[in-house]
Scaffold this motif. Sequence first.
Motif, PDB file in Angstrom:
ATOM      1  N   ALA A 153     -38.107 -95.345 -23.500  1.00  0.00           N
ATOM      2  CA  ALA A 153     -39.140 -95.290 -22.329  1.00  0.00           C
ATOM      3  C   ALA A 153     -39.583 -96.638 -21.814  1.00  0.00           C
ATOM      4  CB  ALA A 153     -40.294 -94.800 -23.328  1.00  0.00           C
ATOM      5  N   SER A 154     -39.588 -97.609 -22.463  1.00  0.00           N
ATOM      6  CA  SER A 154     -40.085 -98.939 -21.939  1.00  0.00           C
ATOM      7  C   SER A 154     -39.003 -99.401 -20.827  1.00  0.00           C
ATOM      8  CB  SER A 154     -40.018 -99.979 -23.187  1.00  0.00           C
ATOM      9  OG  SER A 154     -40.819 -99.840 -23.907  1.00  0.00           O
ATOM     10  N   LEU A 155     -37.729 -99.303 -21.408  1.00  0.00           N
ATOM     11  CA  LEU A 155     -36.779 -99.623 -20.154  1.00  0.00           C
ATOM     12  C   LEU A 155     -36.754 -98.846 -18.913  1.00  0.00           C
ATOM     13  CD1 LEU A 155     -33.585-100.831 -22.149  1.00  0.00           C
ATOM     14  CD2 LEU A 155     -35.332-101.940 -21.157  1.00  0.00           C
ATOM     15  N   ASP A 156     -36.964 -97.442 -19.056  1.00  0.00           N
ATOM     16  CA  ASP A 156     -37.253 -96.663 -17.910  1.00  0.00           C
ATOM     17  C   ASP A 156     -38.288 -96.826 -16.916  1.00  0.00           C
ATOM     18  OD1 ASP A 156     -36.101 -94.233 -16.686  1.00  0.00           O
ATOM     19  OD2 ASP A 156     -37.834 -93.365 -17.320  1.00  0.00           O
ATOM     20  N   CYS A 157     -39.527 -97.156 -17.589  1.00  0.00           N
ATOM     21  CA  CYS A 157     -40.669 -97.671 -16.907  1.00  0.00           C
ATOM     22  C   CYS A 157     -40.372 -98.830 -16.137  1.00  0.00           C
ATOM     23  CB  CYS A 157     -41.597 -97.856 -17.646  1.00  0.00           C
ATOM     24  SG  CYS A 157     -42.481 -96.401 -18.226  1.00  0.00           S
ATOM     25  N   ILE A 158     -40.020 -99.935 -16.925  1.00  0.00           N
ATOM     26  CA  ILE A 158     -39.403-101.415 -16.193  1.00  0.00           C
ATOM     27  C   ILE A 158     -38.582-101.007 -15.147  1.00  0.00           C
ATOM     28  CG2 ILE A 158     -38.653-103.462 -16.533  1.00  0.00           C
ATOM     29  CD1 ILE A 158     -39.622-103.361 -19.315  1.00  0.00           C
ATOM     30  N   SER A 159     -37.406-100.205 -15.157  1.00  0.00           N
ATOM     31  CA  SER A 159     -36.378-100.399 -14.262  1.00  0.00           C
ATOM     32  C   SER A 159     -36.997 -99.573 -12.982  1.00  0.00           C
ATOM     33  CB  SER A 159     -34.981 -99.421 -14.641  1.00  0.00           C
ATOM     34  OG  SER A 159     -35.410 -97.991 -15.141  1.00  0.00           O
ATOM     35  N   ASN A 160     -37.895 -98.686 -13.168  1.00  0.00           N
ATOM     36  CA  ASN A 160     -38.633 -97.831 -12.094  1.00  0.00           C
ATOM     37  C   ASN A 160     -39.228 -98.909 -11.479  1.00  0.00           C
ATOM     38  OD1 ASN A 160     -37.419 -95.486 -12.569  1.00  0.00           O
ATOM     39  ND2 ASN A 160     -39.224 -94.686 -13.751  1.00  0.00           N
ATOM     40  N   GLN A 161     -39.921 -99.844 -12.067  1.00  0.00           N
ATOM     41  CA  GLN A 161     -40.867-100.900 -11.248  1.00  0.00           C
ATOM     42  C   GLN A 161     -40.128-101.689 -10.598  1.00  0.00           C
ATOM     43  OE1 GLN A 161     -44.148-101.588 -10.927  1.00  0.00           O
ATOM     44  NE2 GLN A 161     -44.279 -99.493 -11.914  1.00  0.00           N
ATOM     45  N   ILE A 162     -38.701-102.276 -11.179  1.00  0.00           N
ATOM     46  CA  ILE A 162     -37.875-103.062 -10.258  1.00  0.00           C
ATOM     47  C   ILE A 162     -37.408-102.265  -9.117  1.00  0.00           C
ATOM     48  CG2 ILE A 162     -35.852-104.426 -10.627  1.00  0.00           C
ATOM     49  CD1 ILE A 162     -36.036-104.660 -13.529  1.00  0.00           C
ATOM     50  N   ASP A 163     -36.952-101.121  -9.360  1.00  0.00           N
ATOM     51  CA  ASP A 163     -36.567-100.315  -8.142  1.00  0.00           C
ATOM     52  C   ASP A 163     -37.515-100.394  -7.107  1.00  0.00           C
ATOM     53  OD1 ASP A 163     -34.371 -99.635  -9.825  1.00  0.00           O
ATOM     54  OD2 ASP A 163     -34.918 -97.822  -9.987  1.00  0.00           O
ATOM     55  N   LYS A 164     -38.846-100.147  -7.416  1.00  0.00           N
ATOM     56  CA  LYS A 164     -39.874-100.026  -6.324  1.00  0.00           C
ATOM     57  C   LYS A 164     -39.900-101.513  -5.506  1.00  0.00           C
ATOM     58  CE  LYS A 164     -44.738 -99.419  -6.056  1.00  0.00           C
ATOM     59  NZ  LYS A 164     -45.989 -98.700  -6.764  1.00  0.00           N
ATOM     60  N   ILE A 165     -39.938-102.412  -6.402  1.00  0.00           N
ATOM     61  CA  ILE A 165     -40.205-103.795  -5.755  1.00  0.00           C
ATOM     62  C   ILE A 165     -38.955-104.194  -4.807  1.00  0.00           C
ATOM     63  CG2 ILE A 165     -40.412-106.197  -6.386  1.00  0.00           C
ATOM     64  CD1 ILE A 165     -41.773-105.845  -8.816  1.00  0.00           C
ATOM     65  N   LEU A 166     -37.857-104.033  -5.311  1.00  0.00           N
ATOM     66  CA  LEU A 166     -36.619-104.097  -4.574  1.00  0.00           C
ATOM     67  C   LEU A 166     -36.472-103.355  -3.336  1.00  0.00           C
ATOM     68  CD1 LEU A 166     -34.023-104.849  -7.320  1.00  0.00           C
ATOM     69  CD2 LEU A 166     -35.321-106.673  -6.076  1.00  0.00           C
ATOM     70  N   GLY A 167     -37.119-102.127  -3.656  1.00  0.00           N
ATOM     71  CA  GLY A 167     -37.186-101.289  -2.514  1.00  0.00           C
ATOM     72  C   GLY A 167     -38.082-101.771  -1.318  1.00  0.00           C
ATOM     73  N   GLU A 168     -39.066-102.101  -1.876  1.00  0.00           N
ATOM     74  CA  GLU A 168     -40.064-102.746  -0.805  1.00  0.00           C
ATOM     75  C   GLU A 168     -39.514-103.822   0.027  1.00  0.00           C
ATOM     76  OE1 GLU A 168     -43.526-103.378  -3.221  1.00  0.00           O
ATOM     77  OE2 GLU A 168     -44.229-101.247  -3.236  1.00  0.00           O
ATOM     78  N   MET A 169     -38.985-104.823  -0.774  1.00  0.00           N
ATOM     79  CA  MET A 169     -38.218-105.926  -0.053  1.00  0.00           C
ATOM     80  C   MET A 169     -37.072-105.424   0.783  1.00  0.00           C
ATOM     81  SD  MET A 169     -37.565-108.305  -3.883  1.00  0.00           S
ATOM     82  CE  MET A 169     -36.669-109.215  -2.779  1.00  0.00           C
ATOM     83  N   TYR A 170     -36.608-104.254   0.488  1.00  0.00           N
ATOM     84  CA  TYR A 170     -35.513-104.011   1.439  1.00  0.00           C
ATOM     85  C   TYR A 170     -36.251-103.480   2.592  1.00  0.00           C
ATOM     86  CZ  TYR A 170     -31.950-100.759   3.232  1.00  0.00           C
ATOM     87  OH  TYR A 170     -31.030-100.156   4.121  1.00  0.00           O
ATOM     88  N   ARG A 171     -37.182-102.515   2.396  1.00  0.00           N
ATOM     89  CA  ARG A 171     -37.936-101.834   3.623  1.00  0.00           C
ATOM     90  C   ARG A 171     -38.312-103.252   4.613  1.00  0.00           C
ATOM     91  NH1 ARG A 171     -39.157 -98.291  -0.257  1.00  0.00           N
ATOM     92  NH2 ARG A 171     -41.000 -99.128  -0.885  1.00  0.00           N
ATOM     93  N   GLU A 172     -39.040-104.141   3.907  1.00  0.00           N
ATOM     94  CA  GLU A 172     -39.540-105.326   4.796  1.00  0.00           C
ATOM     95  C   GLU A 172     -38.387-106.177   5.624  1.00  0.00           C
ATOM     96  OE1 GLU A 172     -41.725-107.807   2.162  1.00  0.00           O
ATOM     97  OE2 GLU A 172     -43.255-106.354   1.825  1.00  0.00           O
ATOM     98  N   SER A 173     -37.257-105.922   4.737  1.00  0.00           N
ATOM     99  CA  SER A 173     -36.322-106.972   5.705  1.00  0.00           C
ATOM    100  C   SER A 173     -35.806-106.094   6.683  1.00  0.00           C
ATOM    101  CB  SER A 173     -35.057-107.338   4.566  1.00  0.00           C
ATOM    102  OG  SER A 173     -34.388-105.982   4.158  1.00  0.00           O
ATOM    103  N   GLU A 174     -35.951-104.668   6.814  1.00  0.00           N
ATOM    104  CA  GLU A 174     -35.368-104.027   7.712  1.00  0.00           C
ATOM    105  C   GLU A 174     -36.454-104.014   9.176  1.00  0.00           C
ATOM    106  OE1 GLU A 174     -32.621-101.357   7.886  1.00  0.00           O
ATOM    107  OE2 GLU A 174     -32.159-103.217   6.894  1.00  0.00           O
ATOM    108  N   GLU A 175     -37.565-104.542   8.792  1.00  0.00           N
ATOM    109  CA  GLU A 175     -38.558-104.484   9.924  1.00  0.00           C
ATOM    110  C   GLU A 175     -38.430-105.786  10.651  1.00  0.00           C
ATOM    111  OE1 GLU A 175     -42.268-104.542   7.780  1.00  0.00           O
ATOM    112  OE2 GLU A 175     -42.079-102.247   7.111  1.00  0.00           O
TER     113      GLU A 175
END
Length: 348
Positions: free
Chosen positions: A326-348
């Motif tokens: 459960a802990s790793l699942d929550c953390i990986s979801n948070q990493i996914d979210k942060i890296l996804g935001e970085m990716y979207r910003e790089s596209e702008e």
Amino acid sequence: MDLSQRKQKILKAIIDEYIGTAEPVGSRAISKKDDLDLSSATIRNEMADLEEMGYLIQPHTSAGRIPTDSGYRFYVNSLMKRYNMSVEALEKLNMIMAERVNHLELIIKKASLIASTLTEYTTVVTSPKLNGSVIKKLELVNLGHGSVIILVVTGTGIVKNQSVSAELTDKQAAELSKIISGRISGITADELTFDIIKDIEKAAAKKVNIPPKVLINILNFVYETIDSLDETEIYVNNAKSILSYPEFSDTKKAREMLEFLENKENLVKLIGAPKDSVDVKIGAENEFSELENSSLVTVNYKVGDKVVGRIGVIGPKRMNYAKVIASLDCISNQIDKILGEMYRESEE
């Protein structure tokens, strides 16, 4: 052979008890469980059957039973209940991970620290291997006082950076960034050659008023930074936690385990290539003999739909699997979210 419902309940009760106590579990301790409602004699008979079936062993004649690797495997696959993270833990995780960080290494290190704090076990995290990623842009940021940051942004939005000592003005940094990005944008790290760097050097020498030695120094660091995109870094946190578990009270075993955790090649091989979802390896299921008394739980983290790295927890076989997953699942979801935001910003 299928296990009856009664045997499953007894096996689950034994493993739950052993996870908490690290002591062999006897029939008397299990008979006190309200949800079993079975006599000690009945439980003893079922425990003997479970031992014969390979799910339990009796370490000493006068002792209770402990789970085998097969027992843990059945428990993880079929018996353990879903662990619900506390509201406090989730809020703390969200708060820490929400702190704005654009440095990939810091994001991964932060995730490793949080995972070891939540689980109280050793955490191993791999950084993304990006040699196949297309370079989107490169930017030189003048920090002043003779320091410049080289930022490389890949097509997946991952940002890698490196500092270099160089005296540049903001205008020089911007002009050089434009020249470099214009030449390397759209290629992969594998495609960057020294000849390309030499071409950039010639173009920059004509358009940017920078001393030749400074320019060469910066471009060497540019090459090294991009070349390092294909390196998988390993971050280990809380390695010494194994010393607090009775499974590693033997000095030799503890030393072997600590030496194993210091070997980067071992850890890269241990974590391995990305797999589907959560992966749990128990005891002898791990290919390294040093982990025969340990379990490894790993999960992926992603940028969009692409898996780019893994985060894992190493602990004793009697680890609290449900909490770790459960802990790793929550953390990986948070990493996914942060890296996804970085990716979207790089596209702008």
